[in-house]
Scaffold this motif. Structure first.
Motif, PDB file in Angstrom:
ATOM      1  N   ILE A  41      48.627  38.272  14.201  1.00 47.98           N
ATOM      2  CA  ILE A  41      49.670  38.311  15.239  1.00 47.98           C
ATOM      3  C   ILE A  41      49.210  37.544  16.471  1.00 47.98           C
ATOM      4  CG2 ILE A  41      50.872  39.832  16.868  1.00 47.98           C
ATOM      5  CD1 ILE A  41      50.962  41.913  14.563  1.00 47.98           C
ATOM      6  N   PHE A  42      47.979  37.800  16.917  1.00 46.86           N
ATOM      7  CA  PHE A  42      47.459  37.098  18.089  1.00 46.86           C
ATOM      8  C   PHE A  42      47.358  35.596  17.836  1.00 46.86           C
ATOM      9  CE2 PHE A  42      44.974  41.135  19.483  1.00 46.86           C
ATOM     10  CZ  PHE A  42      46.157  41.729  19.872  1.00 46.86           C
ATOM     11  N   LEU A  43      46.874  35.221  16.647  1.00 47.86           N
ATOM     12  CA  LEU A  43      46.769  33.797  16.322  1.00 47.86           C
ATOM     13  C   LEU A  43      48.147  33.132  16.269  1.00 47.86           C
ATOM     14  CD1 LEU A  43      43.986  33.627  13.585  1.00 47.86           C
ATOM     15  CD2 LEU A  43      43.928  32.594  15.858  1.00 47.86           C
ATOM     16  N   SER A  44      49.155  33.848  15.778  1.00 45.89           N
ATOM     17  CA  SER A  44      50.482  33.243  15.697  1.00 45.89           C
ATOM     18  C   SER A  44      51.028  32.906  17.087  1.00 45.89           C
ATOM     19  CB  SER A  44      51.446  34.153  14.930  1.00 45.89           C
ATOM     20  OG  SER A  44      51.712  35.327  15.644  1.00 45.89           O
ATOM     21  N   PHE A  45      50.769  33.761  18.071  1.00 42.42           N
ATOM     22  CA  PHE A  45      51.191  33.458  19.433  1.00 42.42           C
ATOM     23  C   PHE A  45      50.374  32.306  20.024  1.00 42.42           C
ATOM     24  CE2 PHE A  45      53.155  37.606  19.069  1.00 42.42           C
ATOM     25  CZ  PHE A  45      54.366  37.407  19.724  1.00 42.42           C
ATOM     26  N   LEU A  46      49.090  32.257  19.708  1.00 44.36           N
ATOM     27  CA  LEU A  46      48.254  31.151  20.171  1.00 44.36           C
ATOM     28  C   LEU A  46      48.699  29.840  19.520  1.00 44.36           C
ATOM     29  CD1 LEU A  46      45.781  30.388  21.910  1.00 44.36           C
ATOM     30  CD2 LEU A  46      44.397  30.758  19.872  1.00 44.36           C
ATOM     31  N   PHE A  47      49.026  29.880  18.228  1.00 42.74           N
ATOM     32  CA  PHE A  47      49.503  28.685  17.536  1.00 42.74           C
ATOM     33  C   PHE A  47      50.829  28.212  18.127  1.00 42.74           C
ATOM     34  CE2 PHE A  47      47.186  29.274  13.197  1.00 42.74           C
ATOM     35  CZ  PHE A  47      45.977  29.184  13.859  1.00 42.74           C
ATOM     36  N   ALA A  48      51.687  29.154  18.503  1.00 44.47           N
ATOM     37  CA  ALA A  48      52.967  28.769  19.106  1.00 44.47           C
ATOM     38  C   ALA A  48      52.734  28.023  20.419  1.00 44.47           C
ATOM     39  CB  ALA A  48      53.827  30.005  19.336  1.00 44.47           C
ATOM     40  N   LYS A  49      51.738  28.443  21.207  1.00 42.54           N
ATOM     41  CA  LYS A  49      51.414  27.729  22.442  1.00 42.54           C
ATOM     42  C   LYS A  49      50.962  26.307  22.147  1.00 42.54           C
ATOM     43  CE  LYS A  49      50.027  31.450  25.511  1.00 42.54           C
ATOM     44  NZ  LYS A  49      48.969  31.922  26.400  1.00 42.54           N
ATOM     45  N   ALA A  50      50.258  26.126  21.038  1.00 45.58           N
ATOM     46  CA  ALA A  50      49.745  24.800  20.669  1.00 45.58           C
ATOM     47  C   ALA A  50      50.744  24.025  19.810  1.00 45.58           C
ATOM     48  CB  ALA A  50      48.432  24.946  19.920  1.00 45.58           C
ATOM     49  N   LYS A  56      51.232  29.644   9.910  1.00 43.14           N
ATOM     50  CA  LYS A  56      49.867  29.206   9.604  1.00 43.14           C
ATOM     51  C   LYS A  56      48.828  30.253   9.991  1.00 43.14           C
ATOM     52  CE  LYS A  56      50.685  24.242   9.911  1.00 43.14           C
ATOM     53  NZ  LYS A  56      50.281  22.992  10.576  1.00 43.14           N
ATOM     54  N   ALA A  57      49.171  31.137  10.916  1.00 41.82           N
ATOM     55  CA  ALA A  57      48.234  32.183  11.341  1.00 41.82           C
ATOM     56  C   ALA A  57      48.043  33.238  10.269  1.00 41.82           C
ATOM     57  CB  ALA A  57      48.743  32.832  12.621  1.00 41.82           C
ATOM     58  N   TRP A  58      48.951  33.326   9.314  1.00 39.78           N
ATOM     59  CA  TRP A  58      48.907  34.381   8.302  1.00 39.78           C
ATOM     60  C   TRP A  58      48.218  33.948   7.018  1.00 39.78           C
ATOM     61  CZ3 TRP A  58      50.214  39.234   9.518  1.00 39.78           C
ATOM     62  CH2 TRP A  58      50.889  39.410  10.714  1.00 39.78           C
ATOM     63  N   VAL A  59      47.805  32.702   6.919  1.00 43.24           N
ATOM     64  CA  VAL A  59      47.154  32.209   5.707  1.00 43.24           C
ATOM     65  C   VAL A  59      45.642  32.250   5.916  1.00 43.24           C
ATOM     66  CG1 VAL A  59      46.960  30.287   4.086  1.00 43.24           C
ATOM     67  CG2 VAL A  59      49.114  30.690   5.281  1.00 43.24           C
ATOM     68  N   PRO A  60      44.932  33.097   5.151  1.00 49.23           N
ATOM     69  CA  PRO A  60      43.475  33.198   5.341  1.00 49.23           C
ATOM     70  C   PRO A  60      42.791  31.845   5.122  1.00 49.23           C
ATOM     71  CG  PRO A  60      44.271  34.975   3.956  1.00 49.23           C
ATOM     72  CD  PRO A  60      45.423  34.025   4.143  1.00 49.23           C
ATOM     73  N   VAL A  61      41.756  31.586   5.815  1.00 46.51           N
ATOM     74  CA  VAL A  61      40.940  30.366   5.832  1.00 46.51           C
ATOM     75  C   VAL A  61      41.716  29.212   6.464  1.00 46.51           C
ATOM     76  CG1 VAL A  61      39.572  28.724   4.498  1.00 46.51           C
ATOM     77  CG2 VAL A  61      39.580  31.126   3.837  1.00 46.51           C
ATOM     78  N   TRP A  65      41.081  26.836   9.886  1.00 50.69           N
ATOM     79  CA  TRP A  65      41.195  25.375   9.832  1.00 50.69           C
ATOM     80  C   TRP A  65      42.073  24.895  10.993  1.00 50.69           C
ATOM     81  CZ3 TRP A  65      39.891  21.884   5.586  1.00 50.69           C
ATOM     82  CH2 TRP A  65      40.424  20.605   5.715  1.00 50.69           C
ATOM     83  N   VAL A  66      43.241  25.504  11.155  1.00 48.85           N
ATOM     84  CA  VAL A  66      44.177  25.111  12.213  1.00 48.85           C
ATOM     85  C   VAL A  66      43.581  25.410  13.587  1.00 48.85           C
ATOM     86  CG1 VAL A  66      46.469  25.552  13.188  1.00 48.85           C
ATOM     87  CG2 VAL A  66      46.176  25.397  10.710  1.00 48.85           C
ATOM     88  N   LEU A  67      42.892  26.518  13.732  1.00 46.49           N
ATOM     89  CA  LEU A  67      42.251  26.864  14.999  1.00 46.49           C
ATOM     90  C   LEU A  67      41.240  25.790  15.395  1.00 46.49           C
ATOM     91  CD1 LEU A  67      42.388  29.253  17.001  1.00 46.49           C
ATOM     92  CD2 LEU A  67      40.377  30.157  15.857  1.00 46.49           C
ATOM     93  N   TYR A  68      40.466  25.308  14.440  1.00 46.43           N
ATOM     94  CA  TYR A  68      39.509  24.238  14.721  1.00 46.43           C
ATOM     95  C   TYR A  68      40.236  22.954  15.117  1.00 46.43           C
ATOM     96  CZ  TYR A  68      35.136  26.491  13.356  1.00 46.43           C
ATOM     97  OH  TYR A  68      34.033  27.295  13.319  1.00 46.43           O
ATOM     98  N   GLU A  69      41.362  22.666  14.472  1.00 48.12           N
ATOM     99  CA  GLU A  69      42.123  21.469  14.835  1.00 48.12           C
ATOM    100  C   GLU A  69      42.712  21.591  16.236  1.00 48.12           C
ATOM    101  OE1 GLU A  69      44.891  20.964  11.609  1.00 48.12           O
ATOM    102  OE2 GLU A  69      43.470  19.709  10.500  1.00 48.12           O
ATOM    103  N   ILE A  70      43.161  22.776  16.600  1.00 52.12           N
ATOM    104  CA  ILE A  70      43.675  22.997  17.955  1.00 52.12           C
ATOM    105  C   ILE A  70      42.573  22.757  18.974  1.00 52.12           C
ATOM    106  CG2 ILE A  70      44.486  24.809  19.538  1.00 52.12           C
ATOM    107  CD1 ILE A  70      46.089  25.953  17.197  1.00 52.12           C
ATOM    108  N   ALA A  71      41.346  23.109  18.615  1.00 49.18           N
ATOM    109  CA  ALA A  71      40.209  22.935  19.518  1.00 49.18           C
ATOM    110  C   ALA A  71      39.688  21.504  19.542  1.00 49.18           C
ATOM    111  CB  ALA A  71      39.081  23.884  19.118  1.00 49.18           C
ATOM    112  N   GLY A  72      40.262  20.616  18.750  1.00 51.02           N
ATOM    113  CA  GLY A  72      39.844  19.218  18.765  1.00 51.02           C
ATOM    114  C   GLY A  72      38.852  18.840  17.685  1.00 51.02           C
ATOM    115  N   TYR A  73      38.531  19.754  16.800  1.00 47.18           N
ATOM    116  CA  TYR A  73      37.609  19.470  15.701  1.00 47.18           C
ATOM    117  C   TYR A  73      38.402  19.140  14.440  1.00 47.18           C
ATOM    118  CZ  TYR A  73      33.762  21.325  18.437  1.00 47.18           C
ATOM    119  OH  TYR A  73      32.820  21.517  19.408  1.00 47.18           O
ATOM    120  N   LYS A  74      37.746  18.493  13.510  1.00 52.80           N
ATOM    121  CA  LYS A  74      38.358  18.276  12.205  1.00 52.80           C
ATOM    122  C   LYS A  74      38.427  19.625  11.487  1.00 52.80           C
ATOM    123  CE  LYS A  74      37.954  13.668  12.349  1.00 52.80           C
ATOM    124  NZ  LYS A  74      39.044  12.920  12.882  1.00 52.80           N
ATOM    125  N   GLY A  75      39.473  19.827  10.718  1.00 53.15           N
ATOM    126  CA  GLY A  75      39.638  21.107  10.046  1.00 53.15           C
ATOM    127  C   GLY A  75      38.556  21.413   9.037  1.00 53.15           C
TER     128      GLY A  75
END
Length: 160
Positions: A41-50, A56-61, A65-75
């Motif tokens: 739930i928290f990741l889904s709101f963070l993903f919406a901001k980005a 994508k927040a509900w799919v394990p692993v 991957w998406v969190l790393y891409e949001i941070a500027g890293y390769k997935g």
């Protein structure tokens, strides 16, 4: 005289032991599922901001991957952190070094995410000690995502 200890217990002790094991296992699974749901739930709101889809927040692993891409890293770096640390953890010295590298990369990802949301670097202390609270604050505060604040984390040769 030979004495066997093989059947020197009551069957009720076995049943109580198995019942205790099942209760503890059930509680572990229950709290793991609660943690997964809350963090998703928290990741889904963070993903919406980005400007990422919330599903994508509900799919394990993949959510990592998406969190790393949001941070500027390769997935794929997230896969190295997750599986590299897991596979090499039992090798005496190498496992320790890989675990430290995984922790360092994870902290750098958190720093980039909070930088993109206009948070001060001191917020990393909250991430280290209470990551779910850190994630909740980033998800529900009024900050907006600014990818340009991160910049490239890779040298120009690797960022292509």
């Amino acid at each position: 005289m030979f004495h066997s200890y093989a059947n020197n217990y009551d069957s009720s002790q076995f049943v109580l032991g198995m019942l205790g094991f099942l209760i503890i296992s059930g509680l572990f699974i229950f709290f793991a599922l609660i943690g997964y749901v809350v963090s998703s739930i928290f990741l889904s709101f963070l993903f919406a901001k980005a400007e990422q889809p919330k599903w994508k927040a509900w799919v394990p692993v993949y959510n990592i991957w998406v969190l790393y891409e949001i941070a500027g890293y390769k997935g794929w770096v997230s896969l190295l952190v997750i599986f590299g640390a897991g596979l090499l953890a039992n090798i005496p010295f190498i496992g320790f070094v890989v675990a430290l590298a995984a922790i360092a990369i994870t902290i750098m990802v958190a720093l980039n995410i909070q930088k993109s949301l206009n948070k001060e670097p001191v917020w990393i202390v909250l991430y280290i000690f209470l990551p779910i609270v850190w994630l909740a604050i980033l998800a529900f505060d009024k900050s907006t995502y600014h990818a340009e604040k991160i910049g490239s984390v890779y040298p120009k040769e690797l960022s292509k």
